[in-house]
Write a protein that holds these residues in place. Structure first.
Motif, PDB file in Angstrom:
ATOM      1  N   ARG A  87       6.117  -4.483  15.625  1.00  0.00           N
ATOM      2  CA  ARG A  87       4.939  -4.448  14.251  1.00  0.00           C
ATOM      3  C   ARG A  87       5.057  -5.696  13.634  1.00  0.00           C
ATOM      4  NH1 ARG A  87       5.894  -2.883   9.024  1.00  0.00           N
ATOM      5  NH2 ARG A  87       7.992  -2.683   9.573  1.00  0.00           N
ATOM      6  N   VAL A  88       6.491  -6.043  13.516  1.00  0.00           N
ATOM      7  CA  VAL A  88       6.886  -6.937  12.788  1.00  0.00           C
ATOM      8  C   VAL A  88       6.897  -8.742  12.788  1.00  0.00           C
ATOM      9  CG1 VAL A  88       9.072  -8.129  11.309  1.00  0.00           C
ATOM     10  CG2 VAL A  88       9.208  -5.426  11.530  1.00  0.00           C
ATOM     11  N   VAL A  89       6.471  -9.066  14.666  1.00  0.00           N
ATOM     12  CA  VAL A  89       6.323  -9.786  14.850  1.00  0.00           C
ATOM     13  C   VAL A  89       4.855 -10.319  14.889  1.00  0.00           C
ATOM     14  CG1 VAL A  89       6.080 -11.533  16.973  1.00  0.00           C
ATOM     15  CG2 VAL A  89       8.334  -9.882  15.769  1.00  0.00           C
ATOM     16  N   VAL A  90       3.603  -9.007  14.747  1.00  0.00           N
ATOM     17  CA  VAL A  90       2.541  -9.511  14.700  1.00  0.00           C
ATOM     18  C   VAL A  90       2.123  -9.487  13.258  1.00  0.00           C
ATOM     19  CG1 VAL A  90       0.471  -8.498  14.935  1.00  0.00           C
ATOM     20  CG2 VAL A  90       1.801  -7.859  16.924  1.00  0.00           C
ATOM     21  N   GLY A  91       1.957  -8.528  12.510  1.00  0.00           N
ATOM     22  CA  GLY A  91       2.051  -9.174  11.076  1.00  0.00           C
ATOM     23  C   GLY A  91       2.722 -10.261  10.559  1.00  0.00           C
ATOM     24  N   CYS A  92       4.283 -10.538  10.621  1.00  0.00           N
ATOM     25  CA  CYS A  92       4.175 -11.621   9.529  1.00  0.00           C
ATOM     26  C   CYS A  92       3.526 -13.303  10.021  1.00  0.00           C
ATOM     27  CB  CYS A  92       5.931 -11.527   9.603  1.00  0.00           C
ATOM     28  SG  CYS A  92       6.182 -10.158   8.521  1.00  0.00           S
ATOM     29  N   SER A  93       3.851 -13.184  11.479  1.00  0.00           N
ATOM     30  CA  SER A  93       3.281 -14.207  12.348  1.00  0.00           C
ATOM     31  C   SER A  93       2.027 -14.474  12.390  1.00  0.00           C
ATOM     32  CB  SER A  93       3.558 -14.672  13.374  1.00  0.00           C
ATOM     33  OG  SER A  93       2.565 -13.232  14.302  1.00  0.00           O
ATOM     34  N   LEU A  94       1.261 -13.260  11.974  1.00  0.00           N
ATOM     35  CA  LEU A  94      -0.056 -13.988  11.670  1.00  0.00           C
ATOM     36  C   LEU A  94      -0.749 -14.333  10.180  1.00  0.00           C
ATOM     37  CD1 LEU A  94      -3.362 -13.377  12.479  1.00  0.00           C
ATOM     38  CD2 LEU A  94      -3.037 -11.322  11.858  1.00  0.00           C
TER      39      LEU A  94
ATOM     40  N   ALA B 245       0.448 -17.731   9.492  1.00  0.00           N
ATOM     41  CA  ALA B 245      -0.761 -18.413  11.056  1.00  0.00           C
ATOM     42  C   ALA B 245      -1.935 -18.892   9.489  1.00  0.00           C
ATOM     43  CB  ALA B 245      -0.820 -17.707  12.094  1.00  0.00           C
ATOM     44  N   GLY B 246      -2.400 -18.071   9.374  1.00  0.00           N
ATOM     45  CA  GLY B 246      -3.485 -17.959   8.096  1.00  0.00           C
ATOM     46  C   GLY B 246      -3.204 -18.636   7.230  1.00  0.00           C
ATOM     47  N   GLY B 247      -1.791 -18.769   7.023  1.00  0.00           N
ATOM     48  CA  GLY B 247      -1.606 -19.250   5.488  1.00  0.00           C
ATOM     49  C   GLY B 247      -1.778 -21.340   5.847  1.00  0.00           C
ATOM     50  N   PHE B 248      -1.395 -21.017   7.512  1.00  0.00           N
ATOM     51  CA  PHE B 248      -1.269 -22.823   7.423  1.00  0.00           C
ATOM     52  C   PHE B 248      -3.083 -23.145   7.774  1.00  0.00           C
ATOM     53  CE2 PHE B 248       3.023 -22.278   8.246  1.00  0.00           C
ATOM     54  CZ  PHE B 248       2.987 -24.060   7.943  1.00  0.00           C
ATOM     55  N   MET B 249      -3.820 -22.166   7.780  1.00  0.00           N
ATOM     56  CA  MET B 249      -5.826 -22.735   8.397  1.00  0.00           C
ATOM     57  C   MET B 249      -5.963 -22.568   7.052  1.00  0.00           C
ATOM     58  SD  MET B 249      -6.539 -21.956  11.545  1.00  0.00           S
ATOM     59  CE  MET B 249      -8.377 -21.782  10.942  1.00  0.00           C
TER      60      MET B 249
ATOM     61  N   VAL C 144      -9.007 -14.382   6.648  1.00  0.00           N
ATOM     62  CA  VAL C 144      -9.501 -12.991   7.244  1.00  0.00           C
ATOM     63  C   VAL C 144      -8.070 -13.033   8.296  1.00  0.00           C
ATOM     64  CG1 VAL C 144     -10.914 -12.332   9.229  1.00  0.00           C
ATOM     65  CG2 VAL C 144     -11.894 -12.869   7.687  1.00  0.00           C
ATOM     66  N   SER C 145      -7.336 -14.133   8.654  1.00  0.00           N
ATOM     67  CA  SER C 145      -6.414 -13.578   9.163  1.00  0.00           C
ATOM     68  C   SER C 145      -5.599 -13.448   7.879  1.00  0.00           C
ATOM     69  CB  SER C 145      -5.422 -14.972  10.349  1.00  0.00           C
ATOM     70  OG  SER C 145      -6.965 -14.935  11.101  1.00  0.00           O
ATOM     71  N   MET C 146      -5.174 -13.275   7.187  1.00  0.00           N
ATOM     72  CA  MET C 146      -3.466 -13.386   6.191  1.00  0.00           C
ATOM     73  C   MET C 146      -4.877 -11.279   6.365  1.00  0.00           C
ATOM     74  SD  MET C 146      -3.744 -16.495   4.343  1.00  0.00           S
ATOM     75  CE  MET C 146      -2.100 -16.165   2.760  1.00  0.00           C
ATOM     76  N   ALA C 147      -5.376 -10.598   5.583  1.00  0.00           N
ATOM     77  CA  ALA C 147      -5.969 -10.177   5.812  1.00  0.00           C
ATOM     78  C   ALA C 147      -5.893  -8.742   6.798  1.00  0.00           C
ATOM     79  CB  ALA C 147      -7.323  -9.651   5.377  1.00  0.00           C
ATOM     80  N   VAL C 148      -5.562  -9.299   8.261  1.00  0.00           N
ATOM     81  CA  VAL C 148      -5.198  -8.466   9.476  1.00  0.00           C
ATOM     82  C   VAL C 148      -4.261  -8.336   9.251  1.00  0.00           C
ATOM     83  CG1 VAL C 148      -5.854  -8.479  12.189  1.00  0.00           C
ATOM     84  CG2 VAL C 148      -7.362  -9.175  10.454  1.00  0.00           C
TER      85      VAL C 148
END
Length: 412
Positions: free
Chosen positions: A82-89, A92-96, A180-184
């Motif tokens: 859970r932590v890995v999915v949420g924080c990494s995504l 990633a959205g921020g760098f997009m 959208v990545s950050m929201a998900v």
């Protein structure tokens, strides 16, 4: 093969919520990755980068992606998916969004690497979640659904990005998909649960012992086979738009339509292939070998086409062959490594797989620049799955039922 007994997984209805959230997160990282294909020509023109030089941006992404796959698998087994999915995504959205602001080649490559670093973690976390929540006999279907994310990401990017570029410029696509990545990611942090509920949450966390994986011959072969397979798949995703525009004389919208069709067929084919492998006793290796052989043939045929209609006819078959091996090969991972190390094993094997994605953009750009041959570019792509097919033949497949079970119930 791991000596750790395979836990018996109790099927709880919440597993479908877990699968949906893992799939949504993986879909967004696939969209983020696939955005580069249809946006590459416009970005190159804006930054003054040659066609061959565009490969450096994709390679920057995949260098970060490979590194995070290796580390992300260990983090998943250590900190929880859970932590890995949420924080990494979220990152990633921020760098997009940051890449959508770049005006420098060096900074742009660095931001692409940043996207890759954080986008590479949710794959192993998703595999871990599915291994925890779905029993071995039903993992083929679950992995098939999960892996539709990669092809669906290609479809979404190629359906949306060309129109966004035409309407608002290439930056808009990176801003939109980053947000959208950050929201998900936030939704995943709120709703995702690991297996076992409070029991697992209260267990002491420790760095997993990776020595059994290092000694697992079959995992090494699977990792090297995936290198060749993804050489073909992500080489196509990265370069097909530019090659069809420059070598096949298609418009950007036409090229995007071809790649979208390529991805659409795989969305339905992946779960179907997973169900078929479940129905035939969970055998994954032989169907994967057959699919890789078909991938080689369809890449070579695509390389002989020279018109929009020709590309459109081949694209659906190529899309199936380029993607449906993935749920089969991924379903092998927990069977070869065991559920307890499924995250680390998924990350380690995918790191090998993604090395093909890292190397192929530069190699393919150099081949096309040197030969100016559309066919030889696709023959170069076909060499990857051919190698993967040969290596996969050496993997010793084991039925999940061959293990001695140790009961581990999944709580709601």
């Amino acid at each position: 093969m791991s000596l750790t007994p395979e836990p018996v997984v109790v099927r709880h209805p919440y597993r479908w919520v877990v699968l949906a959230l893992a799939w949504a997160a993986f879909t967004m990282t696939a969209v983020d990755r696939s955005t580069w294909g249809p946006a590459s020509v416009a970005v190159g023109e804006h930054l003054g980068v040659s066609l061959a030089g565009l490969g450096a941006f994709a390679t920057g992404y995949y260098v970060g992606y490979v590194l995070s796959n290796a580390a992300g698998g260990v983090l998943t087994d250590w900190l929880g998916p859970r932590v890995v999915v949420g924080c990494s995504l979220f990152l990633a959205g921020g760098f997009m969004i940051l890449f959508g602001e770049t005006d420098s080649v060096a900074t742009g490559i660095a931001f692409q690497a940043g996207v890759g670093v954080f986008a590479g973690c949710d794959y192993s976390a998703g595999v871990k979640l599915i291994s925890q929540w779905f029993p071995p006999a039903h993992r083929g279907f679950a992995m098939g659904v999960f892996m539709t994310a990669t092809s669906l990401g290609t479809v979404i990017a190629n359906a949306v990005v060309p129109s966004l570029i035409a309407a608002s410029g290439w930056r808009a696509s990176y801003h939109v998909f980053g947000a959208v990545s950050m929201a998900v990611a936030v939704v995943c942090l709120v709703l995702l649960r690991g297996a076992g509920g409070a029991h697992v949450a209260s267990a002491p966390r420790k760095v997993p012992d990776l020595r059994p994986l290092a000694r697992n011959r079959d995992l090494w072969l699977l990792g090297l086979a995936g290198f060749g397979a993804l050489w073909g798949t992500y080489g196509f995703i990265t370069w097909s738009n530019a090659l069809m525009i420059k070598g096949g004389h298609l418009t950007p919208v036409q090229a995007g339509a071809v790649v979208a069709i390529f991805g659409v067929t795989a969305v339905a084919a992946k779960p179907f292939m997973g169900v078929v492998s479940d129905l035939f006793g969970g055998r994954r290796k032989v169907p994967a070998v057959i699919v890789l052989a078909a991938f080689v043939v369809t890449l070579l045929v695509f390389g002989t086409r020279d018109s929009l209609s020709g590309f459109l006819w081949v694209a659906p078959f190529l899309g199936v062959a380029a993607y449906v091996y993935s749920p089969l090969m991924i379903a092998l991972i927990p069977e070869l490594a065991g559920v307890r190390l499924a995250g680390s094993a998924a990350g380690a094997t995918n790191a090998f797989w993604q090395l093909g994605s890292t190397v192929v953009p530069v190699v393919l750009g150099a081949v096309f620049q040197a030969t100016q041959s559309f066919f030889w570019a696709f023959a170069t792509l076909a060499a990857g799955p051919l190698l993967g097919m040969i290596l996969l033949l050496g993997v010793r497949e084991h039925r999940a039922g061959d293990r001695v079970p140790a009961v581990t119930a999944i709580a709601g």
